[in-house]
Design a protein around this motif. Structure first.
Motif, PDB file in Angstrom:
ATOM      1  N   LEU A   1       0.871  -1.176   0.000  1.00  0.00           N
ATOM      2  CA  LEU A   1       0.000   0.000   0.000  1.00  0.00           C
ATOM      3  C   LEU A   1       0.905   1.223   0.000  1.00  0.00           C
ATOM      4  O   LEU A   1       1.287   1.743   1.045  1.00  0.00           O
ATOM      5  N   ALA A   2       1.283   1.659  -1.196  1.00  0.00           N
ATOM      6  CA  ALA A   2       2.248   2.753  -1.327  1.00  0.00           C
ATOM      7  C   ALA A   2       1.698   4.057  -0.795  1.00  0.00           C
ATOM      8  O   ALA A   2       2.453   4.909  -0.306  1.00  0.00           O
ATOM      9  N   LEU A   3       0.388   4.234  -0.876  1.00  0.00           N
ATOM     10  CA  LEU A   3      -0.228   5.461  -0.370  1.00  0.00           C
ATOM     11  C   LEU A   3      -1.612   5.111   0.157  1.00  0.00           C
ATOM     12  O   LEU A   3      -2.513   4.774  -0.621  1.00  0.00           O
ATOM     13  N   PRO A   4      -1.821   5.157   1.477  1.00  0.00           N
ATOM     14  CA  PRO A   4      -3.171   4.928   2.004  1.00  0.00           C
ATOM     15  C   PRO A   4      -4.132   5.977   1.458  1.00  0.00           C
ATOM     16  O   PRO A   4      -3.710   7.073   1.078  1.00  0.00           O
ATOM     17  N   PRO A   5      -5.424   5.658   1.382  1.00  0.00           N
ATOM     18  CA  PRO A   5      -6.398   6.630   0.847  1.00  0.00           C
ATOM     19  C   PRO A   5      -6.268   7.986   1.514  1.00  0.00           C
ATOM     20  O   PRO A   5      -6.265   8.093   2.745  1.00  0.00           O
ATOM     21  N   THR A   6      -6.139   9.001   0.702  1.00  0.00           N
ATOM     22  CA  THR A   6      -5.886  10.345   1.193  1.00  0.00           C
ATOM     23  C   THR A   6      -6.478  11.356   0.232  1.00  0.00           C
ATOM     24  O   THR A   6      -6.752  11.043  -0.935  1.00  0.00           O
ATOM     25  N   SER A   7      -6.652  12.571   0.709  1.00  0.00           N
ATOM     26  CA  SER A   7      -7.100  13.665  -0.153  1.00  0.00           C
ATOM     27  C   SER A   7      -5.930  14.354  -0.843  1.00  0.00           C
ATOM     28  O   SER A   7      -6.138  15.222  -1.679  1.00  0.00           O
ATOM     29  N   SER A   8      -4.710  13.990  -0.480  1.00  0.00           N
ATOM     30  CA  SER A   8      -3.530  14.616  -1.064  1.00  0.00           C
ATOM     31  C   SER A   8      -3.124  13.875  -2.325  1.00  0.00           C
ATOM     32  O   SER A   8      -2.300  12.962  -2.293  1.00  0.00           O
ATOM     33  N   VAL A   9      -3.698  14.256  -3.457  1.00  0.00           N
ATOM     34  CA  VAL A   9      -3.300  13.624  -4.716  1.00  0.00           C
ATOM     35  C   VAL A   9      -1.899  14.064  -5.118  1.00  0.00           C
ATOM     36  O   VAL A   9      -1.249  13.407  -5.928  1.00  0.00           O
ATOM     37  N   GLU A  10      -1.421  15.147  -4.548  1.00  0.00           N
ATOM     38  CA  GLU A  10      -0.030  15.542  -4.789  1.00  0.00           C
ATOM     39  C   GLU A  10       0.918  14.466  -4.273  1.00  0.00           C
ATOM     40  O   GLU A  10       1.907  14.128  -4.925  1.00  0.00           O
ATOM     41  N   ALA A  11       0.602  13.902  -3.097  1.00  0.00           N
ATOM     42  CA  ALA A  11       1.427  12.810  -2.564  1.00  0.00           C
ATOM     43  C   ALA A  11       1.350  11.595  -3.471  1.00  0.00           C
ATOM     44  O   ALA A  11       2.356  10.906  -3.696  1.00  0.00           O
ATOM     45  N   ALA A  12       0.160  11.298  -4.014  1.00  0.00           N
ATOM     46  CA  ALA A  12       0.029  10.166  -4.927  1.00  0.00           C
ATOM     47  C   ALA A  12       0.862  10.372  -6.183  1.00  0.00           C
ATOM     48  O   ALA A  12       1.481   9.431  -6.696  1.00  0.00           O
ATOM     49  N   ALA A  13       0.876  11.584  -6.701  1.00  0.00           N
ATOM     50  CA  ALA A  13       1.671  11.866  -7.896  1.00  0.00           C
ATOM     51  C   ALA A  13       3.155  11.675  -7.623  1.00  0.00           C
ATOM     52  O   ALA A  13       3.898  11.168  -8.470  1.00  0.00           O
ATOM     53  N   ARG A  14       3.616  12.067  -6.432  1.00  0.00           N
ATOM     54  CA  ARG A  14       5.030  11.878  -6.089  1.00  0.00           C
ATOM     55  C   ARG A  14       5.370  10.396  -5.985  1.00  0.00           C
ATOM     56  O   ARG A  14       6.419   9.953  -6.450  1.00  0.00           O
ATOM     57  N   ARG A  15       4.493   9.611  -5.373  1.00  0.00           N
ATOM     58  CA  ARG A  15       4.741   8.163  -5.276  1.00  0.00           C
ATOM     59  C   ARG A  15       4.747   7.531  -6.660  1.00  0.00           C
ATOM     60  O   ARG A  15       5.540   6.636  -6.946  1.00  0.00           O
ATOM     61  N   LEU A  16       3.860   7.981  -7.528  1.00  0.00           N
ATOM     62  CA  LEU A  16       3.811   7.441  -8.883  1.00  0.00           C
ATOM     63  C   LEU A  16       5.087   7.767  -9.644  1.00  0.00           C
ATOM     64  O   LEU A  16       5.636   6.934 -10.371  1.00  0.00           O
ATOM     65  N   GLU A  17       5.588   8.973  -9.469  1.00  0.00           N
ATOM     66  CA  GLU A  17       6.800   9.391 -10.167  1.00  0.00           C
ATOM     67  C   GLU A  17       7.988   8.530  -9.773  1.00  0.00           C
ATOM     68  O   GLU A  17       8.844   8.201 -10.591  1.00  0.00           O
ATOM     69  N   MET A  18       8.054   8.124  -8.500  1.00  0.00           N
ATOM     70  CA  MET A  18       9.195   7.355  -7.987  1.00  0.00           C
ATOM     71  C   MET A  18       8.956   5.848  -8.037  1.00  0.00           C
ATOM     72  O   MET A  18       9.754   5.089  -7.501  1.00  0.00           O
ATOM     73  N   LEU A  19       7.884   5.400  -8.699  1.00  0.00           N
ATOM     74  CA  LEU A  19       7.540   3.980  -8.701  1.00  0.00           C
ATOM     75  C   LEU A  19       8.566   3.163  -9.491  1.00  0.00           C
ATOM     76  O   LEU A  19       8.725   3.357 -10.696  1.00  0.00           O
ATOM     77  N   PRO A  20       9.275   2.216  -8.845  1.00  0.00           N
ATOM     78  CA  PRO A  20      10.207   1.346  -9.577  1.00  0.00           C
ATOM     79  C   PRO A  20       9.463   0.165 -10.191  1.00  0.00           C
ATOM     80  O   PRO A  20       8.326  -0.139  -9.822  1.00  0.00           O
ATOM     81  N   ALA A  21      10.091  -0.497 -11.126  1.00  0.00           N
ATOM     82  CA  ALA A  21       9.471  -1.646 -11.790  1.00  0.00           C
ATOM     83  C   ALA A  21      10.514  -2.758 -11.929  1.00  0.00           C
ATOM     84  O   ALA A  21      11.701  -2.502 -12.082  1.00  0.00           O
ATOM     85  N   GLY A  22      10.028  -4.011 -11.904  1.00  0.00           N
ATOM     86  CA  GLY A  22      10.914  -5.157 -12.075  1.00  0.00           C
ATOM     87  C   GLY A  22      10.493  -6.319 -11.184  1.00  0.00           C
ATOM     88  O   GLY A  22       9.770  -6.136 -10.208  1.00  0.00           O
ATOM     89  N   GLY A  23      10.934  -7.524 -11.542  1.00  0.00           N
ATOM     90  CA  GLY A  23      10.625  -8.705 -10.745  1.00  0.00           C
ATOM     91  C   GLY A  23       9.383  -9.428 -11.235  1.00  0.00           C
ATOM     92  O   GLY A  23       8.821  -9.129 -12.287  1.00  0.00           O
ATOM     93  N   ARG A  24       8.941 -10.437 -10.468  1.00  0.00           N
ATOM     94  CA  ARG A  24       7.784 -11.230 -10.834  1.00  0.00           C
ATOM     95  C   ARG A  24       6.483 -10.450 -10.615  1.00  0.00           C
ATOM     96  O   ARG A  24       6.499  -9.323 -10.119  1.00  0.00           O
TER      97      ARG A  24
END
Length: 705
Positions: free
Chosen positions: A573-596
């Protein structure tokens, strides 16, 4: 307890922490003082994390404000020297008795009702005596004083609209229930907020003249001093207040002196041209930035006892007036490039105005108002700024860094990457962070019918605010009384109840509450596949662009958002439900990818998150957006477990949308099968144009309604 003891106890209860005893940010102190010296600056917005003494300092400011002269008995605080000709308590004759009282600090609570803010018909007198009398609200009480809104970003939208109207027009207007009233409502608006809980609407943000960003100090010595002073005050407020009494009195005298010298400060043509150049260089919208910067620069000059505006005054004003007005994307944090500001201002002072009468240098007389008290430097709680700078902005401050966010695509020059994604170039190494593709403008999508969720700007709903569409009997729950329906319900029973004179005999069963229709907000939970099959740079950029576009829409519509990601062997749960979509955008920007691909774990994590959120907020309708290519490769029996998780979500009635990120000529169609198990709408990545994606969400929301 005798009367004197009662008064002393009441005074002790109302005493606030001294303004000059707060430890930390000089920027906040300077902004509050400038808007006090010149209320025309337009107020202050203080943005900062929780526990940084925002409210403490605002409340402490009230004790430093000069007293105001008011007409005796006027509920609207009319000035004896210039009474409001349209005052509801007027007209006031010349020479009307006057009195002097302290300036008011009126607090507007987040849960205030519309009646409490703008005023309403005096219900008791209307029902018992048949008299139509207006009961003033908080806007009237704040006239010629401070209106303080804590957690201003959580204020309901309809109350924000009322504040906007009053701040723009300088008048409060009531048109309801047979009452038509207009009264003066000129006040300094001071708001505090925690950006983690959501951002302000741009219209309201622009109404604040100045803005300040504060944070808790990181220096252990400063933090220790904050705790030391607070504990001393809690143990013996009288002793602490007495210790800072001289500094408080000196600061109050300096504010009065600066107010007196304000009209004599000259804003020369050179300074005015420099202000216009600064505002144009930072590409601010409209002309309010130029006006506020000019007024703040004049106030800063008066605060320092100068007779004309200098480069230092312009720099101080620009740092406070421009950060929240510069042109930026929705998820960019307010900030100002101070190196650029210094380059624009240059090293030369603006040409001074022609010689004129000197300003009384009395504002400089109490120069020790900002000096160090006996027990240590005077600073403000909650900032990294150095102490003892006398609320000045001349010291070098840490530059506010701007987060890297994608700029909106120009449709004339930029192809639609969502509609024509670049082919995948192969998987990237595990943990790779891809950039965000160009976001697109989504359409407005709403839920069909009328819901009953939290107030927002998305779908029609029965809420605690909005326009009145009906009435319902009073059954013990709170709400606004529907006066007309209440009178209509009571009228047939007056003879039986023995009414013989004016007024109305109303029983409990006659009470009717207003049914109001407004807009609700929704919960959009993103469940994003960040595994190796998604790690191709072009594919992940397209995914981030689509999610960012929906986040932008959620930001504008006041939705709540959450972010679940799954990769490797687990979901998070990278970002619990919140009204701060700015925080969601920051988490999305830093989202890594890889693995199964632990698809089942991602769906289970999303299901658990929605169940918890349903307990916390049962009225808010959710939408689950699953962003994946449908593969399930992590753990034994991965495919079967993912199908069982999807079927369980469908059984709970969760509205869902599957965004298929599989690209290439040969496709397995796994995401489409996942959508069948989820009973969700299915949208391929090649169809993720703004109209296609948001229409699909609207269609599914309509089906849920």
């Amino acid at each position: 307890m005798d009367t004197r003891t009662s008064r002393e106890a009441a005074a002790a209860a109302m005493r606030t922490f001294p303004f000059t005893a707060v430890v930390g940010s000089d920027d906040m102190a300077l902004a509050l003082i400038l808007t006090t010296v010149s209320p025309e600056v337009g107020g202050v917005l203080v943005r900062g994390e929780k526990g940084t003494a925002k409210s403490t300092m605002v409340r402490a400011l009230a004790g430093l404000l000069p007293a105001v002269d008011v007409i005796e008995g006027c509920r609207f605080s009319c000035d004896p020297a210039d009474p409001d000709p349209a005052c509801p308590d007027g007209p006031h004759p010349a020479g009307a008795p006057a009195t002097t009282r302290p300036a008011k600090l009126v607090e507007l609570p987040v849960g205030a009702t519309e009646d409490r803010v703008i005023g309403s018909l005096h219900l008791e007198k209307a029902l018992t005596a048949g008299v139509t009398e207006y009961e003033p609200g908080l806007l009237a009480a704040a006239h010629r004083g401070l209106l303080y809104v804590d957690e201003v970003n959580l204020l309901h939208d309809h109350l924000v609209d009322l504040l906007l109207d009053a701040a723009a027009m300088g008048r409060g207007t009531v048109e309801r229930e047979g009452v038509s009233i207009a009264h003066a409502a000129r006040f300094v608006l001071v708001g505090t907020m925690n950006p983690e809980e959501g951002e302000l609407r741009p219209q309201l943000l622009d109404r604040f003249g100045l803005t300040v960003e504060i944070a808790a100090p990181r220096d252990p010595a400063v933090r220790a001093e904050v705790v030391r002073r607070r504990l001393a005050y809690d143990a013996d407020p009288d002793t602490v207040a007495a210790r800072y009494a001289d500094a408080e009195a000196d600061l109050a005298r300096r504010i009065r002196s600066a107010r007196t010298g304000l009209p004599t400060v000259v804003l020369g043509d050179g300074a005015l041209t420099k202000i216009a150049q600064v505002c144009a260089s930072f590409e601010v919208d409209g002309m309010r930035a130029d006006l506020v910067t000019a007024r703040a620069a004049v106030a800063h000059a008066a605060w320092h006892g100068r007779r004309y505006v200098t480069r230092e005054d312009i720099r101080a004003a620009a740092r406070l007036a421009l950060p929240h007005r510069r042109r930026r994307n929705p998820f960019d944090a307010p900030g100002l490039d101070e190196e650029l500001l210094d380059r624009i201002l240059g090293d030369d002072e603006p040409d001074p105005p022609p010689p004129g009468p000197e300003v009384d240098p009395s504002p400089q007389a109490p120069a020790d108002a900002g000096s160090e008290p006996a027990d240590g430097p005077r600073t403000e709680a909650g900032s990294d700024a150095d102490s003892g700078s006398d609320f000045d902005s001349g010291s070098d401050l840490e530059r506010v860094e701007e987060p890297a966010t994608a700029q909106a695509a120009d449709p004339a020059t930029e192809p639609d990457r969502a509609s024509n994604p670049t082919p995948a170039t192969g998987p990237a190494p595990a943990g790779t962070v891809s950039g965000t593709g160009q976001p697109f403008r989504p359409k407005l999508f709403t839920v069909a019918g009328v819901g009953a969720g939290e107030p927002g700007r998305r779908s029609r709903a029965i809420t605690s605010n909005g326009r009145t569409v009906g009435a319902t009997p009073f059954v013990g729950r709170g709400g606004a009384v529907h006066l007309t329906a209440t009178v209509r319900a009571a009228a047939p029973h007056q003879r039986r109840r023995g009414r013989t004179g004016p007024g109305l005999l109303v029983g409990r069963d006659d009470l009717r509450l207003a049914v109001k229709q407004g807009r609700e907000a929704n919960l959009v939970l993103f469940c994003v596949d960040a595994s190796g099959s998604m790690a191709a740079r072009a594919r992940m950029e397209a995914v981030k662009a689509a999610v960012l576009s929906l986040l932008t829409d959620a930001y504008q519509r006041r939705d709540k958002v959450g972010l679940v990601t799954f990769r490797g062997g687990a979901a998070d749960l990278a970002l619990p439900p919140t009204s701060s979509v700015e925080a969601a955008a920051r988490r999305l920007e830093m989202l890594p990818a890889g693995g199964r691909t632990p698809l089942a774990e991602g769906l289970l994590c999303a299901a658990h998150t929605l169940r918890v959120e349903r307990i916390r907020d049962p009225r808010r309708r959710p939408l689950l957006v699953v962003v994946t290519d449908g593969r399930a490769t992590s753990g034994p029996d991965a495919v079967a477990r993912s199908r069982r998780a999807a079927t369980a979500l469908a059984a709970e009635g969760i509205a869902a949308l599957v965004l298929d990120c599989e690209t290439g000529r040969f496709r397995m169609g796994l995401a489409a099968r996942l959508a069948e198990h989820l009973q969700a709408d299915y949208v391929p990545i090649t169809d993720v144009a703004a109209s296609v994606l948001t229409t699909s969400v609207a269609r599914h929301r309509a089906r849920v309604a």
